[in-house]
Design a protein around this motif. Structure first.
Motif, mmCIF file in Angstrom:
data_model
loop_
_atom_site.group_PDB
_atom_site.id
_atom_site.type_symbol
_atom_site.label_atom_id
_atom_site.label_comp_id
_atom_site.label_asym_id
_atom_site.label_seq_id
_atom_site.Cartn_x
_atom_site.Cartn_y
_atom_site.Cartn_z
ATOM 1 N N LEU A 131 0.855 -1.100 0.159
ATOM 2 C CA LEU A 131 -0.158 -0.043 0.051
ATOM 3 C C LEU A 131 0.687 1.175 -0.181
ATOM 4 O O LEU A 131 1.814 1.437 0.493
ATOM 5 N N LYS A 132 0.727 2.276 -0.934
ATOM 6 C CA LYS A 132 1.546 3.609 -0.947
ATOM 7 C C LYS A 132 0.400 4.749 -0.964
ATOM 8 O O LYS A 132 -0.629 4.588 -1.238
ATOM 9 N N ASP A 133 0.872 5.778 -0.224
ATOM 10 C CA ASP A 133 0.156 6.961 -0.137
ATOM 11 C C ASP A 133 0.018 7.764 -1.393
ATOM 12 O O ASP A 133 0.744 7.401 -2.325
ATOM 13 N N ALA A 134 -0.307 9.093 -1.479
ATOM 14 C CA ALA A 134 -0.380 9.911 -2.226
ATOM 15 C C ALA A 134 0.921 10.201 -3.063
ATOM 16 O O ALA A 134 1.080 10.598 -4.297
ATOM 17 N N ASP A 135 1.885 10.304 -2.209
ATOM 18 C CA ASP A 135 3.441 10.618 -2.362
ATOM 19 C C ASP A 135 4.066 9.463 -2.965
ATOM 20 O O ASP A 135 5.254 9.745 -3.383
ATOM 21 N N GLY A 136 3.521 8.103 -3.052
ATOM 22 C CA GLY A 136 3.892 6.786 -3.443
ATOM 23 C C GLY A 136 4.919 6.309 -2.503
ATOM 24 O O GLY A 136 5.746 5.615 -2.612
ATOM 25 N N GLU A 137 4.746 6.799 -1.079
ATOM 26 C CA GLU A 137 5.566 6.233 0.143
ATOM 27 C C GLU A 137 4.632 5.028 0.484
ATOM 28 O O GLU A 137 3.572 4.852 0.663
#
Length: 272
Positions: free
Chosen positions: A102-108
């Motif tokens: 799972l990644k957040d909106a920043d790709g982290e």
């Protein structure tokens, strides 16, 4: 891997017809993936339980049910539950999951802050199928080794991020439960008390509940699963509370939070 209670939201529960104590005998579970019924066996109700998901050891005298990691072997002569981390990656195992993290909106990558475990991305049918394929390979190994049930952990991951939903979790665990049933394994609902009234959606058979004494949830699990509820507490106050209300019905054990072995400094095990 030691795996203890995470903070999660408290939601209201309704009642589901209880499974009686006499239902220790096998029951039939219908798998959506396989029209043929498979015979599974629930853990014996109100049985002495030991939680050994860190590393296995000789069960204490009187133990009838034990939970161990999928990499371990079952305890001879007992009812054995196979632990799998089904919704998060083990610490340091991110590379095994690649694009399924799972990644957040920043790709982290999104992590469970308590345990440093990367969350798995269960938001799409495709991802769920790919994740289930890997987890179900562990379940197959559990069945081959002679385990009786499977405990898919971190069902409540969706409560620790806004990126996942309860519907995602229900769809994911249903894939795992259906496959386990095909292999003749019962499947535990791990925590997430609000799911207890949704068994038609999840396909789950019994409960493994961490800290239900602390969160006043033991009765909720018992309403849904009858006496087929295994309770793990980590603090004396809440262990005593669980025992005072349910010692005559449920399997209740107090363990140290690191789920250590006898002889290790800090090892704790107590039953009602």
């Amino acid at each position: 891997m030691p795996n203890t209670h995470r903070e999660r939201s408290r939601k209201g529960l309704a009642v589901r017809a209880a499974v009686t104590a006499a239902a220790i005998a096998p029951l039939l579970a219908c798998s959506a993936a396989d029209a043929a019924s498979q015979t599974i066996t629930l853990p014996p109700a109100h049985a002495d339980f030991d939680y050994q998901i860190n590393k296995p050891y000789e069960p204490p005298a009187g133990v009838e049910v034990v939970s161990r990691d999928h990499t371990a072997s079952p305890a001879p002569g007992l009812y054995n539950i196979c632990y799998v981390n089904a919704f998060q990656a083990q610490p340091g195992a991110e590379a095994e999951w690649k694009d399924l993290l799972l990644k957040d909106a920043d790709g982290e990558i999104v992590y469970d802050g308590d345990w440093g475990e990367a969350m798995l991305d269960i938001r799409t049918d495709k991802n769920r199928e790919l994740i289930a394929a890997k987890v179900n390979a562990w379940v197959d190994s559990c069945a081959d080794k002679g385990f009786d049930a499977v405990e898919p952990d971190n069902l409540d991951t969706f409560d620790r991020t806004d990126l996942l939903s309860a519907d995602d979790a229900k769809a994911m665990v249903r894939l795992l439960a259906d496959h386990a049933h095909q292999k003749g394994l019962a499947t535990a609902q791990k925590n997430t008390a609000e799911f207890s009234t949704m068994r038609d959606e999840t396909g789950l058979d019994f409960a493994v509940a961490e800290e239900c004494g602390q969160w006043d949830e033991c009765g909720d699990y018992a309403e849904a699963y009858g006496d087929h509820v295994i309770v793990i507490e980590y603090e004396q106050e809440y262990f005593d509370k669980a025992c005072s209300g349910f010692a005559d019905r449920l399997s209740i054990v107090m363990r140290d939070r690191d789920v250590l072995s006898p002889g290790d400094a800090g090892y704790v095990r107590e039953v009602c």
